[in-house]
Design an enzyme around this catalytic site. Structure first.
Site, PDB file in Angstrom:
ATOM      1  N   TRP A  89     -11.811  -4.052  -4.311  1.00 10.49           N
ATOM      2  CA  TRP A  89     -11.507  -3.134  -3.208  1.00 10.49           C
ATOM      3  C   TRP A  89     -10.066  -3.269  -2.729  1.00 10.49           C
ATOM      4  O   TRP A  89      -9.573  -4.373  -2.527  1.00 10.49           O
ATOM      5  CB  TRP A  89     -12.433  -3.476  -2.047  1.00 10.49           C
ATOM      6  CG  TRP A  89     -12.081  -2.801  -0.767  1.00 10.49           C
ATOM      7  CD1 TRP A  89     -11.153  -3.208   0.150  1.00 10.49           C
ATOM      8  CD2 TRP A  89     -12.652  -1.606  -0.262  1.00 10.49           C
ATOM      9  NE1 TRP A  89     -11.120  -2.325   1.193  1.00 10.49           N
ATOM     10  CE2 TRP A  89     -12.032  -1.328   0.968  1.00 10.49           C
ATOM     11  CE3 TRP A  89     -13.642  -0.724  -0.740  1.00 10.49           C
ATOM     12  CZ2 TRP A  89     -12.368  -0.217   1.736  1.00 10.49           C
ATOM     13  CZ3 TRP A  89     -13.967   0.371   0.029  1.00 10.49           C
ATOM     14  CH2 TRP A  89     -13.325   0.608   1.259  1.00 10.49           C
ATOM     15  N   MET A  90      -9.410  -2.139  -2.486  1.00  9.66           N
ATOM     16  CA  MET A  90      -8.080  -2.144  -1.872  1.00  9.66           C
ATOM     17  C   MET A  90      -8.055  -1.079  -0.781  1.00  9.66           C
ATOM     18  O   MET A  90      -8.638  -0.012  -0.944  1.00  9.66           O
ATOM     19  CB  MET A  90      -7.044  -1.809  -2.943  1.00  9.66           C
ATOM     20  CG  MET A  90      -5.654  -1.536  -2.411  1.00  9.66           C
ATOM     21  SD  MET A  90      -4.443  -1.260  -3.740  1.00  9.66           S
ATOM     22  CE  MET A  90      -5.010   0.289  -4.399  1.00  9.66           C
ATOM     23  N   ASP A 104      -5.389  -0.425   3.007  1.00 10.61           N
ATOM     24  CA  ASP A 104      -4.047  -0.150   3.552  1.00 10.61           C
ATOM     25  C   ASP A 104      -2.897  -0.798   2.770  1.00 10.61           C
ATOM     26  O   ASP A 104      -2.961  -1.984   2.462  1.00 10.61           O
ATOM     27  CB  ASP A 104      -3.913  -0.703   4.979  1.00 10.61           C
ATOM     28  CG  ASP A 104      -5.018  -0.276   5.904  1.00 10.61           C
ATOM     29  OD1 ASP A 104      -5.980   0.361   5.456  1.00 10.61           O
ATOM     30  OD2 ASP A 104      -4.921  -0.606   7.105  1.00 10.61           O
ATOM     31  N   SER A 114      -3.979  -5.630   8.467  1.00 16.05           N
ATOM     32  CA  SER A 114      -2.700  -4.975   8.171  1.00 16.05           C
ATOM     33  C   SER A 114      -1.542  -5.411   9.054  1.00 16.05           C
ATOM     34  O   SER A 114      -1.731  -5.877  10.180  1.00 16.05           O
ATOM     35  CB  SER A 114      -2.877  -3.464   8.266  1.00 16.05           C
ATOM     36  OG  SER A 114      -3.695  -3.055   7.210  1.00 16.05           O
ATOM     37  N   ASP A 160      -2.524  -3.931  13.563  1.00 17.00           N
ATOM     38  CA  ASP A 160      -1.547  -3.280  12.679  1.00 17.00           C
ATOM     39  C   ASP A 160      -0.148  -3.184  13.290  1.00 17.00           C
ATOM     40  O   ASP A 160       0.395  -2.079  13.480  1.00 17.00           O
ATOM     41  CB  ASP A 160      -2.040  -1.872  12.267  1.00 17.00           C
ATOM     42  CG  ASP A 160      -3.506  -1.849  11.853  1.00 17.00           C
ATOM     43  OD1 ASP A 160      -3.992  -2.887  11.352  1.00 17.00           O
ATOM     44  OD2 ASP A 160      -4.171  -0.809  12.048  1.00 17.00           O
TER      45      ASP A 160
END
Ligand SMILES: *[C@@H]1O[C@H](CO)[C@@H](O)[C@H](O)[C@H]1NC(C)=O
Ligand SMILES: *[C@@H]1O[C@H](CO)[C@@H](O)[C@H](O)[C@H]1NC(C)=O
Ligand SMILES: *[C@@H]1O[C@H](CO)[C@@H](O)[C@H](O)[C@H]1NC(C)=O
Ligand SMILES: *[C@@H]1O[C@H](CO)[C@@H](O)[C@H](O)[C@H]1NC(C)=O
Ligand SMILES: *[C@@H]1O[C@H](CO)[C@@H](O)[C@H](O)[C@H]1NC(C)=O
Length: 576
Positions: free
Chosen positions: A54-55, A57, A119, A185
């Site tokens: 899984w990937m 941001d 992130s 983030d």
């Protein structure tokens, strides 16, 4: 690391020395990939993908000593998201196209990030050193902001990172009025004239979305500002804020030190969890009050323009000091079911990095695939001056690898025909609805749909169409509305996938040529209308139209004819 990998790495270095700027065939990226992942039709040839799993941001993109870095949210354990396990995957490149995968740069290891390294962004300090700020999901499942710096600045790949012993540097909580499960983030920092660094971080307070502002003199001790950089009611959570200047008169990028309001405008992008889309506004950064003020006509909510009207989320830009340009990364979702994703062993990819700049009008951004991808073009097929007759013409583009191609077409419609265009219905303010099949069939069809059919199977059982339609804005008006659509409804015989058609308005005058460029790469179709004024990315999984069995067409289903002034199609080499 086993001997094989060392051996390949040595070969890789040798090849690099000889080929210098040529496209590098990167040998070590696929090493740990099981065969069933390598031999799948939906893995892409020239888009960035993690070797497996899984990937999501893109994180901390930057260029350091001439090497591009891309970090990304990655689940080392599987193809579905597990927020508590998320690490920063890491890859480097000399050309933004061919990538070497390294081991993860940051993994959960401390109380301040033990439930996930989420992130964040990189800032290059005035002394040239990069520092990284990221959100940790801490042991209490609070979202806190942490810092890490490279362990060895002479390693151009910056493979190892040291977390600050002071982490977490910024914490939420009642005292700060920051929601501890909605605080994440951090952006790239920018240095104010007062010598203090600033970062903004996404948050929510009830239905109010916020870009919270913190300042610091030393990057370690951060103080929350009284006012957020910006906020708006009714939007819900703002994720992945991105705040950057754009030059007013030039497509060159500028870094975050550019404040002069005569020279630059500012852009604030937020990702809304309500809709899973990225929206930007253009405005002014008021340095005295330390707030961002969108220009008239812009509201930081789901009415704001989007970078991309298809699948494209949690994007982030960085300033490329090598070529003085600003580059946008965004991740692209799957359209398939979790079951299919687990079978594939990987999920999601990054869109082709795009140069982004302010349109001449000052009212929108323009995006264009970085020029480096043109180095992957091989065989070219070129048409000049062909007519796509009205009433349903379809012409095959022969001679390119249609599963992996870059196509650019310039269309021209006669002025007389433009006067005969259908008048747009007053209620048609949502381009996505205009592109939906039902509404399309309501129109007697005049100018368009015309465009490209991509990833087409032999007998047209499967295809994805990317097309334009032109409407008159009003009866007896010379103003027109150009709509661009990406229709996935016939993309695959497979039933379970999300095949929502996407649409966008393209702010171009149809009295001039209208261009459409589409990057086709096995399971992704990335389209740019009006030289990058509108973008739509889609994911499709044809059953028949895979590999060599794929075709490409230009078509016109409108009643009026359309000229193809030129069409260029290139087969695209694979990277990695
Ligand atoms: C993450 O871990 C915490 C415990 O540390 C747990 O409460 C939470 O449910 C986990 N979240 C997920 C999505 O697994
Ligand atoms: C730092 O990186 C350089 C270049 O890769 C390497 O030669 C050097 O040994 C590294 N230093 C340490 C302390 O690891
Ligand atoms: C805090 O954030 C969560 C999302 O993680 C949200 O569900 C909740 O409504 C927020 N609470 C307040 C008071 O904003
Ligand atoms: C990604 O796609 C899946 C399946 O269509 C959907 O359930 C999910 O909400 C999407 N996520 C985002 C962030 O767009
Ligand atoms: C699109 O068509 C549907 C019916 O097929 C209708 O309900 C809807 O209002 C239409 N949308 C627009 C914008 O006209």
């Amino acid at each position: 690391m086993n001997n094989m990998v060392w051996c390949n790495r040595a070969i890789f270095l040798l090849i690099s020395l000889f080929l210098a700027n040529n496209a590098l065939v990167v040998l070590d990226a696929l090493h740990n990939v099981p065969n069933h992942i390598k031999n799948q039709p939906y893995r892409t040839g020239y888009h960035f993908q993690a070797p497996k799993n899984w990937m999501n941001d893109p994180n901390g993109p930057m260029v350091y000593k001439g090497i591009y870095h891309l970090f990304y949210q990655w689940n080392p354990n599987g193809a579905l998201m597990e927020v508590n396990d998320t690490v920063w995957g890491h890859a480097t490149s000399t050309d933004l196209i061919n990538w070497i995968t390294h081991s993860p740069a940051i993994k959960p290891s401390r109380p301040s990030d033990i439930n996930g390294c989420w992130s964040g962004s990189v800032t290059i300090l005035p002394n040239g050193k990069p520092v990284l700020l990221y959100t940790g999901n801490d042991r209490y499942n609070r979202q806190v902001q942490n810092l890490a710096i490279p362990k060895n600045l002479t390693d151009p790949y910056l493979r190892h990172w040291t977390k600050s012993p002071e982490n977490p540097l910024v914490t939420p909580g009642d005292a700060n009025h920051i929601n501890s499960t909605a605080f994440r983030d951090p952006t790239t920092a920018w240095l104010g004239r007062d010598g203090r660094w600033r970062i903004t971080t996404g948050s929510q307070d009830g239905r109010r979305g916020l870009a919270i502002l913190h300042t610091s003199r030393d990057f370690v001790r951060w103080k929350q500002s009284m006012k957020p950089l910006h906020y708006h009611d009714g939007t819900g959570m703002w994720e992945c804020p991105d705040f950057f200047p754009v030059a007013r008169t030039d497509s060159r990028g500028v870094d975050t030190t550019a404040f002069n309001g005569k020279m630059v405008k500012h852009v604030l992008k937020v990702s809304l969890t309500d809709t899973f889309h990225d929206y930007y506004t253009i405005g002014t950064y008021d340095q005295v009050r330390d707030v961002y003020v969108p220009d008239n006509g812009f509201v930081q909510d789901e009415t704001a323009p989007r970078y991309d009207y298809g699948k494209f989320y949690a994007s982030k830009t960085f300033y490329d000091s090598v070529y003085q340009r600003r580059i946008l990364w965004g991740w692209v979702n799957e359209s398939s079911t979790d079951k299919d994703i687990v079978n594939m062993g990987w999920a999601r990819l990054q869109a082709i990095p795009r140069k982004v700049w302010l349109d001449e009008s000052g009212k929108s951004l323009v995006q264009w695939p970085v020029k480096e991808i043109e180095s992957l073009r091989t065989t070219q097929v070129k048409w000049g001056n062909k007519v796509l007759k009205g009433g349903g013409s379809v012409m095959e583009v022969h001679g390119v690898t249609a599963s992996q191609a870059d196509v650019e077409v310039f269309f021209k419609v006669s002025g007389l025909d433009l006067e005969k265009a259908d008048v747009i219905e007053p209620g048609w303010t949502d381009p996505q609805l205009i592109c939906s099949q039902k509404n399309a069939s309501l129109v007697k069809s005049g100018l368009g749909p015309f465009g490209l059919m991509v990833l087409v199977s032999k007998n047209l059982e499967e295809y994805t169409s990317v097309y334009l339609r032109i409407f008159k804005a009003r009866e007896n008006s010379k103003e027109h509305v150009v709509v661009m659509c990406s229709d996935q409804s016939r993309s695959s015989l497979e039933k379970g996938n999300d095949k929502t058609p996407y649409g966008a308005f393209v702010d171009v005058s149809p009295y001039q040529t209208i261009s459409l460029r589409t990057l086709i790469d096995n399971s992704i179709v990335e389209s740019f209308g009006g030289k990058g004024k509108a973008c739509i990315t889609s994911r499709v999984y044809p059953k028949l139209a895979t590999g060599k069995r794929t075709h490409l067409f230009a078509f016109n289903k409108g009643s009026q004819s359309v000229d193809v002034l030129s069409l260029s199609a290139w087969s695209m080499k694979s990277t990695r």
